[in-house]
Design a protein around this motif. Structure first.
Motif, PDB file in Angstrom:
ATOM      1  N   VAL A 250       0.760  -1.196   0.011  1.00  0.00           N
ATOM      2  CA  VAL A 250      -0.087   0.122  -0.020  1.00  0.00           C
ATOM      3  C   VAL A 250       0.971   1.134   0.167  1.00  0.00           C
ATOM      4  O   VAL A 250       0.694   2.129  -0.878  1.00  0.00           O
ATOM      5  N   SER A 251       1.675   1.511   0.553  1.00  0.00           N
ATOM      6  CA  SER A 251       2.670   2.581   0.982  1.00  0.00           C
ATOM      7  C   SER A 251       3.531   2.745  -0.188  1.00  0.00           C
ATOM      8  O   SER A 251       3.636   3.920  -0.700  1.00  0.00           O
ATOM      9  N   ILE A 252       4.194   1.733  -0.743  1.00  0.00           N
ATOM     10  CA  ILE A 252       4.983   1.962  -1.611  1.00  0.00           C
ATOM     11  C   ILE A 252       4.367   2.055  -3.100  1.00  0.00           C
ATOM     12  O   ILE A 252       4.772   3.112  -3.999  1.00  0.00           O
ATOM     13  N   SER A 253       3.270   1.458  -3.389  1.00  0.00           N
ATOM     14  CA  SER A 253       2.584   1.628  -4.528  1.00  0.00           C
ATOM     15  C   SER A 253       2.033   3.047  -4.499  1.00  0.00           C
ATOM     16  O   SER A 253       1.687   3.763  -5.505  1.00  0.00           O
ATOM     17  N   ALA A 254       1.469   3.481  -3.377  1.00  0.00           N
ATOM     18  CA  ALA A 254       0.940   4.909  -3.079  1.00  0.00           C
ATOM     19  C   ALA A 254       1.970   5.891  -3.709  1.00  0.00           C
ATOM     20  O   ALA A 254       1.657   7.016  -4.284  1.00  0.00           O
ATOM     21  N   ALA A 255       3.255   5.733  -3.142  1.00  0.00           N
ATOM     22  CA  ALA A 255       4.144   6.692  -3.403  1.00  0.00           C
ATOM     23  C   ALA A 255       4.679   6.559  -4.831  1.00  0.00           C
ATOM     24  O   ALA A 255       4.888   7.813  -5.390  1.00  0.00           O
ATOM     25  N   VAL A 256       4.570   5.486  -5.250  1.00  0.00           N
ATOM     26  CA  VAL A 256       5.052   5.600  -6.986  1.00  0.00           C
ATOM     27  C   VAL A 256       3.994   5.958  -7.657  1.00  0.00           C
ATOM     28  O   VAL A 256       4.167   6.722  -8.568  1.00  0.00           O
TER      29      VAL A 256
END
Length: 266
Positions: A250-256
């Protein structure tokens, strides 16, 4: 804590605050990781996960290597299953569906040599592969094997005083999941599981027996501790993996996605 965790039963009986988790992945690495993080014990879940004698044996060895207690939830009160994990060197057994005093006495007998019926085999890991003489092996094993009954059926709630009175039973685990299904109290709205939990904890306190529980969260853990629970099973290796993987995704995909969206807006 030593590498063979000989003091797990002493700590359990003394009602020290102990923190563990279920192991459901048939591999040794989760136990090693949890031991390095300061967990006190793991529960190898033979009842609900794809373990065999070899994988349980390997995980017990891993627990000894990192100094973490190894308890095994066996599939049933069957003496053969209990003997298998004890010969592997497990620190204790967690036995499902103990509904009455007779069953409690039977699992205690299966786990003890003196005044019990445990099959004698000193050439196992539990017997240091024959290094100990008969008397030493029997004395060590009877002192270190922890016997915990799962209280997860309405019949067990009705018989809780008689169960807790069984000599040699070291404590109980309150299985609120199974109780919820049995009582059809899936969301706690009827309060029957809460009442059953309170009844078990009060009875255990009166008998001086240790209570283990799987808390629903920090507030529930604090409440159960205030009522006398001292051993806490926190989720499982699968649960930890799922939570960490979901959080990272969730966190990495949101940042990307945010970064790429920013580029497309330029």
């Amino acid at each position: 804590m030593t590498s063979t965790s000989p003091n797990f039963r002493d700590r359990f009986l003394a009602q020290e605050r102990l923190f563990g988790t279920f192991l459901k992945i048939p591999a040794s690495m989760p136990a090693e990781i949890l031991g390095s993080l300061g967990f006190d014990f793991v529960v190898v879940d033979e009842e609900h996960s794809p373990f065999n004698r070899e994988t349980t044996d390997l995980i017990v060895l891993a627990c000894r290597a990192v100094g973490i207690g190894a308890v095994v939830r066996v599939q049933s009160p069957d003496p053969a299953g209990i003997l298998s994990v004890l010969d592997c060197g497990a620190d204790g057994i967690l036995v499902p569906h103990v509904t009455d005093a007779d069953t409690a006495r039977a699992i205690v007998a299966a786990a003890r040599y003196r005044r019990g019926k445990r099959g004698f085999a000193p050439t196992t890991r539990a017997g240091t592969f024959g290094a100990d003489n008969t008397t030493t092996h029997i004395t060590k094993q009877d002192a270190r094997v922890t016997v915990i009954a799962m209280i997860e059926d309405p019949e067990a709630i009705e018989n809780i005083d008689e169960i807790l009175a069984v000599e040699g039973l070291d404590g109980v685990f309150i299985g609120r999941g199974d109780l919820s299904v049995a009582y059809e109290d899936y969301d706690g709205s009827t309060g029957v599981v809460a009442k059953a939990t309170a009844r078990v904890q009060a009875a255990a306190k009166a008998k001086g027996k240790t209570v283990a529980i799987l808390p629903g969260g920090p507030e529930d853990a604090a409440a159960r501790a205030a009522d006398g629970a001292s051993a806490f099973i926190l989720s499982s290796d699968q649960g930890f993996l799922r939570a960490a993987a979901k959080g990272a995704h969730v966190s990495i995909s949101a940042a990307v996605n945010a970064a790429l969206k920013g580029q497309s807006d330029v």
